[in-house]
Design an enzyme around this catalytic site. Structure first.
Site, PDB file in Angstrom:
ATOM      1  N   LYS A  89      32.345  42.941  35.176  1.00 39.86           N
ATOM      2  CA  LYS A  89      32.909  41.912  34.280  1.00 39.86           C
ATOM      3  C   LYS A  89      31.859  40.824  34.091  1.00 39.86           C
ATOM      4  O   LYS A  89      30.954  40.626  34.900  1.00 39.86           O
ATOM      5  CB  LYS A  89      34.205  41.320  34.832  1.00 39.86           C
ATOM      6  N   MET A  99      25.739  43.409  45.060  1.00 38.67           N
ATOM      7  CA  MET A  99      26.611  42.494  45.790  1.00 38.67           C
ATOM      8  C   MET A  99      26.181  41.060  45.499  1.00 38.67           C
ATOM      9  O   MET A  99      24.998  40.763  45.383  1.00 38.67           O
ATOM     10  CB  MET A  99      26.533  42.768  47.298  1.00 38.67           C
ATOM     11  N   GLY A 114      26.466  39.322  42.845  1.00 33.75           N
ATOM     12  CA  GLY A 114      25.833  39.157  41.546  1.00 33.75           C
ATOM     13  C   GLY A 114      26.693  38.488  40.503  1.00 33.75           C
ATOM     14  O   GLY A 114      26.232  38.211  39.394  1.00 33.75           O
ATOM     15  N   GLY A 115      27.980  38.255  40.807  1.00 33.92           N
ATOM     16  CA  GLY A 115      28.864  37.643  39.825  1.00 33.92           C
ATOM     17  C   GLY A 115      29.440  38.624  38.830  1.00 33.92           C
ATOM     18  O   GLY A 115      30.067  38.218  37.851  1.00 33.92           O
ATOM     19  N   LEU A 116      29.234  39.920  39.077  1.00 32.03           N
ATOM     20  CA  LEU A 116      29.737  40.953  38.169  1.00 32.03           C
ATOM     21  C   LEU A 116      31.074  41.535  38.624  1.00 32.03           C
ATOM     22  O   LEU A 116      31.638  42.392  37.955  1.00 32.03           O
ATOM     23  CB  LEU A 116      28.711  42.080  38.021  1.00 32.03           C
ATOM     24  N   GLY A 125      31.845  43.362  41.390  1.00 26.09           N
ATOM     25  CA  GLY A 125      31.826  44.733  41.903  1.00 26.09           C
ATOM     26  C   GLY A 125      32.871  45.027  42.956  1.00 26.09           C
ATOM     27  O   GLY A 125      33.608  46.008  42.861  1.00 26.09           O
ATOM     28  N   SER A 158      35.647  43.325  43.709  1.00 23.18           N
ATOM     29  CA  SER A 158      37.002  43.170  43.160  1.00 23.18           C
ATOM     30  C   SER A 158      37.359  44.345  42.265  1.00 23.18           C
ATOM     31  O   SER A 158      38.493  44.847  42.284  1.00 23.18           O
ATOM     32  CB  SER A 158      37.101  41.870  42.361  1.00 23.18           C
ATOM     33  N   SER A 159      36.389  44.795  41.473  1.00 22.75           N
ATOM     34  CA  SER A 159      36.629  45.943  40.599  1.00 22.75           C
ATOM     35  C   SER A 159      36.897  47.198  41.412  1.00 22.75           C
ATOM     36  O   SER A 159      37.811  47.973  41.093  1.00 22.75           O
ATOM     37  CB  SER A 159      35.414  46.154  39.687  1.00 22.75           C
ATOM     38  N   ASP A 199      39.937  37.666  41.618  1.00 23.92           N
ATOM     39  CA  ASP A 199      39.517  38.396  40.420  1.00 23.92           C
ATOM     40  C   ASP A 199      40.172  39.770  40.289  1.00 23.92           C
ATOM     41  O   ASP A 199      40.063  40.406  39.236  1.00 23.92           O
ATOM     42  CB  ASP A 199      37.993  38.597  40.414  1.00 23.92           C
TER      43      ASP A 199
END
Length: 302
Positions: A10, A111, A113-115, A117, A119-120, A152
């Site tokens: 995200k 890890m 990175g604010g993307l 990962g 949570s997804s 998230d």
């Protein structure tokens, strides 16, 4: 039955910190959009109650991994549900009375990175096992479970681009432009807690309506702190800003530049310096996980 499930990244297209609760959690306004890029989870149901992560993450205790925690949380809920049903003679237990799984991860997302990962990954586990185990929980129930593991996770469970408020759990579906992005990673991990505990973080950005926010330039309140504390992020953004509007996602460390076409995003990546590591991906208002779930439901009902 082996199932391969996407676990997409995200972006926070904007992120504003509007306050802080007494318990330390921050009040946010943020705009989530997914990317057509991410991890993959390979899930094989088991006829027992073992949860096995076959691809451990270096430096992370297996029982603390969000994948395992999410699977065990769902397992606990469905076993409790079965016990309640079993206490009522008229209720029939599901045919899949044993709830276990072998899970492997093909990891692409960094890890810290604010993307999103972790949570997804957790959201994909909850959604996938809900169907593979025939639990019957609704998306709302899964989101409530997921919120206990991370703020998230609900947006990943619903799989729809969203305007989020509260700590990130109050979601309103939106459809921002699905642009192309060059996402760059500086090779470092930044803990969310480190940024949200920084004394210089702005915590009083005025709360605004979604209409006002969408009409204003998108920014990220965490970006000045991250750029000041991490020269690697400052270096990335300084380079990207020469080519396109660019900013931090979440609390970092990844940054993204937005483009109208795939070719322009790839042109920028092709001329990037060797120290810049990144990828090109398209924004998606419906996540790849939800699309896979829809295909799975069609295949199992035909």
């Amino acid at each position: 039955m082996i199932q391969i499930w996407p676990s997409p990244a995200k972006l926070n297209l904007f992120l504003y910190v509007t306050g802080q609760h007494a318990d330390g959690y921050h009040q946010l306004q943020t705009l989530f959009q997914f990317l057509d890029y991410g991890d993959e989870l390979i899930i094989t149901p088991r006829r027992d109650q073992q949860i096995r992560l076959l691809t451990p993450l270096a430096g992370v205790d297996q029982e603390q991994n969000l994948i395992v925690r999410a699977a065990r949380l769902l397992q606990k809920q469905v076993l409790r549900q079965d016990q309640l049903q079993g206490a009522q003679p008229q209720k029939k237990l599901p045919c899949n009375e044993n709830y276990g799984a072998d899970i492997s991860v093909v990891k692409c997302l960094p890890m810290g990175g604010g993307l999103g990962g972790g949570s997804s990954n957790a959201a994909t586990v909850l959604v996938a096992l809900n169907h593979l185990w025939q639990c019957g929980f609704t998306d709302k129930q899964l989101a409530t479970l997921g919120l206990t593991l991370g703020a998230d996770i609900p947006v990943f469970i619903h799989g729809q681009a969203a305007f989020a408020e509260g700590v990130g759990e109050k979601l309103q579906p939106v459809t921002p432009a699905e642009k192309w992005y060059l996402v760059a990673h500086p090779g470092i991990s930044i803990a969310t807690s480190l940024i949200f505990s920084d004394s210089e973080l702005v915590r009083n950005t005025p709360t605004r309506s979604l209409t006002t926010l969408l009409a204003a330039p998108f920014t990220n309140d965490c970006e000045p702190i991250v750029r000041k504390r991490f020269h690697e992020v400052e270096q990335l953004l300084s380079w990207l800003l020469e080519y396109a509007p660019s900013r931090l996602t979440g609390t970092g460390s990844c940054v993204f530049a937005e483009f109208d076409t795939e070719s322009s995003a790839r042109e920028a990546l092709n001329i990037a310096p060797e120290w810049l590591h990144g990828f090109v991906a398209k924004g998606a208002n419906v996540s790849s996980m939800r699309r896979t779930l829809s295909e799975y439901l069609v295949s199992t009902h035909t």
